[in-house]
Design an enzyme around this catalytic site. Sequence first.
Site, PDB file in Angstrom:
ATOM      1  N   LYS A   1       0.928  -1.040   0.007  1.00  0.00           N
ATOM      2  CA  LYS A   1      -0.084   0.026   0.054  1.00  0.00           C
ATOM      3  C   LYS A   1       0.937   1.148  -0.024  1.00  0.00           C
ATOM      4  O   LYS A   1       1.872   1.378   0.736  1.00  0.00           O
ATOM      5  CB  LYS A   1      -0.940   0.047   1.162  1.00  0.00           C
ATOM      6  CG  LYS A   1      -2.189  -0.615   1.039  1.00  0.00           C
ATOM      7  CD  LYS A   1      -3.208  -0.596   2.272  1.00  0.00           C
ATOM      8  CE  LYS A   1      -4.371  -0.899   2.212  1.00  0.00           C
ATOM      9  NZ  LYS A   1      -5.438  -0.732   3.216  1.00  0.00           N
TER      10      LYS A   1
ATOM     11  N   GLU B   1     -19.891  -7.733   8.626  1.00  0.00           N
ATOM     12  CA  GLU B   1     -20.771  -7.040   9.349  1.00  0.00           C
ATOM     13  C   GLU B   1     -21.917  -7.888  10.030  1.00  0.00           C
ATOM     14  O   GLU B   1     -22.121  -7.680  11.140  1.00  0.00           O
ATOM     15  CB  GLU B   1     -21.557  -5.934   8.452  1.00  0.00           C
ATOM     16  CG  GLU B   1     -20.520  -4.849   7.874  1.00  0.00           C
ATOM     17  CD  GLU B   1     -20.080  -5.065   6.631  1.00  0.00           C
ATOM     18  OE1 GLU B   1     -19.231  -4.191   6.157  1.00  0.00           O
ATOM     19  OE2 GLU B   1     -20.123  -6.277   6.251  1.00  0.00           O
TER      20      GLU B   1
ATOM     21  N   ARG C   1     -25.850  -4.338   5.482  1.00  0.00           N
ATOM     22  CA  ARG C   1     -25.543  -5.691   5.378  1.00  0.00           C
ATOM     23  C   ARG C   1     -25.663  -6.389   6.410  1.00  0.00           C
ATOM     24  O   ARG C   1     -25.934  -7.822   6.168  1.00  0.00           O
ATOM     25  CB  ARG C   1     -23.879  -5.539   4.999  1.00  0.00           C
ATOM     26  CG  ARG C   1     -23.647  -4.272   4.062  1.00  0.00           C
ATOM     27  CD  ARG C   1     -22.165  -4.424   3.525  1.00  0.00           C
ATOM     28  NE  ARG C   1     -21.773  -5.145   2.400  1.00  0.00           N
ATOM     29  CZ  ARG C   1     -20.809  -5.790   2.040  1.00  0.00           C
ATOM     30  NH1 ARG C   1     -19.824  -5.619   2.518  1.00  0.00           N
ATOM     31  NH2 ARG C   1     -20.859  -6.461   0.842  1.00  0.00           N
TER      32      ARG C   1
END
Length: 628
Positions: free
Chosen positions: A283, A368, A396
Amino acid sequence: MPFQKDFRLLPQVDFPEDLRRLSESELPLLAAELRRFVIGTVSKTGGHLAAGLGTVELTIALHYVFNTPEDRLVWDVGHQTYPHKILTGRRERMLGLRQMGGLSGFPRRSESPYDTFGVGHASTSVGAALGMAVAAARAGSDRNVVAVIGDGALSGGMAFEALNNAGNMDANLLVVLNDNDMSISPNVGAMSNYLARILSGKVYATVREGSKTVLSTLPPVWELAKRAEEHMKGMIMPGTFFEELGFNYFGPIDGHDLHTLVKTLRNLRSLKGPRFLHIVTRKGKGYEPAEGDPCVYHGVTPFDPATGKMEKKPSGKTYTQVFGEWLCDAAAMDERLVGITPAMREGSGLVAFSQRYPDRYFDVGIAEQHALTFAAGLACEGLKPVVAIYSTFLQRAYDQLIHDICLQGLPVTFAVDRAGLVGPDGPTHAGSFDLSYLRCLPNMTVMTPSDENECRQMLWTAFCQQGPAAVRYPRGSGPGAAIDQAMRPLPVGKAELRRRGKGVAILAFGSMLEPALTAAEELNATVVNMRFVKPLDAQMVLNMAQSHGLLVTVEENTVLGGAGSAVTEALNSAGVSTPILHLGLPDSFIDHGEREELLAQCGLDAAGICRSIQTAMSAGLASMSDTA
C-alpha cells in the site's frame, strides 16, 4: 495539469488499446508516470490514495493482457481503482474526482463500459464475476472474467460463499488476490515468481492434466501423486485452502514486478476453470509518506505532494471523536463494555479504545453480519457490546439485527456513524435509510442527536437500555456545543421544545435542528428537537398539532418510512387530522459532492427548509390561524 509536463508515455494512453501498443519494456516507465499522476491528482482533490498506489502495476498488467472491456474486469471495494479510471478514458477528468458533477470515487457502470460492476462495499467482486462468467458460458462466449479482491475484503463472508460456489461450479473465472497486508517476504522473490510462471504455464498444465488421466486408472498411485503435489505446493505457497475450494492456485508473486505479472497473467488467460492468483503488493507503493503510514494515507484531504502534509481539517470536534471519547470513559465506568468494529477502527473512532482496552476491543474484519451475531453472543453472557458501524454498512447485517438481536431483546448499543449524506463518497456510503429500517423493528430504541453533547448523553442513554438501542449521527463536526463530561441519561422518548413561534411547528430530527432553528427565525415558527425517533414523543406531536396550523418534519433520511412517517402514524393513531409537510431525502440516490452542497440540493439547508414551508403556505396547505 502541470504535473504531467515531464510525462512521455501516459499522455499516449487514453484507453487500454493504446496501452497494448506499447512494448513490454516500456511498461515500468508507464507505471512510474501513472503513479506520479495519481499522487498529483489526489493531492488536489483528496480521496483514496494508498490503495491505488499499490495497484498501479497490477492495473497495467490486467489491461495489457486482457481484452477489456470485452473481457470483464471486476474490482472489489473501489478504493484501488484510480489507476484503472486513468487508463480507461478518464484521465483528463480526474481533477473532478468525487466532486459534484465529476467522477465517482468508485467504479460505476453508468460512468464507463470498463466499470463492469458498481462497488462501494467490500467482498462483492467474486460473486459478481462468477455471475458474469456463468452468463458468458450460457451465451457461448469465451470471454475472460477477472475478479480483483483485496486481502481485507477476503475477510467478508460473501467472498467465501462465492469462492465456494465458483469452485463447485467449475466456472471459468480468474480471482486475483491483492494481498497488501504484508511487506514482500523473502519467499516472494525470484524463486517464487519462477515457480508461479512454471505452474501457470502450458507445459505444467498439460502434464498435470495428462497425469490425472493416466494415474486415475491406478488409484493408489494417483492418491500418492496428488498428495505429493499438494505437499510440494503447500511448502512453497499458502494455496492449499484455495485448492480445496476447487481453485487452481498460483503465487504468491511480487505484484510490482510487471514482467512476472504479465507473463503469469498471459499463462493464466490460456487456462480454463477456477484459477486463483495471489499477488503481494505494498500500500502506498512509490510514495514515501503513504508507504510509511498507509492507514493515514488511505483516505486523504488535499495535500502537498512534495511533503505529504495535508490541509488542516476543521478544528471542531467530530461526532466520531465524541463517540471515541465516550467509549473510553464508559469503559472505565463499566467493565462489561466491549467494543466491536467491522474493520473500521480508525473511521469509527476506536483507536484510543483499542490501545487502552485491547482485551475488550474486537475488530472482526469486513464481516458486518458476524459482527452483530458476535455481539449478540457476548450480550447473552452478560457483557454490554457497543458496535461502532457506519449506517451504510449496518444495512449488510439487517437479518442479524432482526433475528439475533432485536428478536431476543439483547442489550447491544449501536453507534451508527455516517448517518445521512456523506459528501464525496457518494451514494454507496450515504446513510440515507437507517431511520426507516431501524424504527420498524420491535424492541429497538432509535435516537438522533442534534449536537455533540447530546450525542454523548444519548450514547450513555443507549448503553443503559435493557434492549437494543441505536444512536445515529452524521459525518463530520456538529454545531460546536459544549460537552458535559458527566454521563447523564436522557428521559427516553421525550422531545425538547427549543423555540416557540406561531402557526408553523417544525419537528426536527438530529442534524436538522440547526438549519430548522435558522429557518424558524425568518418564519417565526416553533421548533422541537424531537431527539427520539422510537419511542416517539407522541404527546409532544399532539400538542404541536393542536396548537399550530402546519406541522413540518425535517430529517436527514429518506422521507419514505422515516421519522416523518412516524409522526403521521402517531397523528393517525390519535385520530388527529393536521396538515403536515415532510422534508427529507428524496426517493432517489444522491450523487457525490460536498455534504453542504448536497443538503442544499435536497432542500435541507436553512434556505431550503424556509422555501419549502413558504411554498406550502402559499399553496394553502395549512390554516395559518394562530392558536399557540
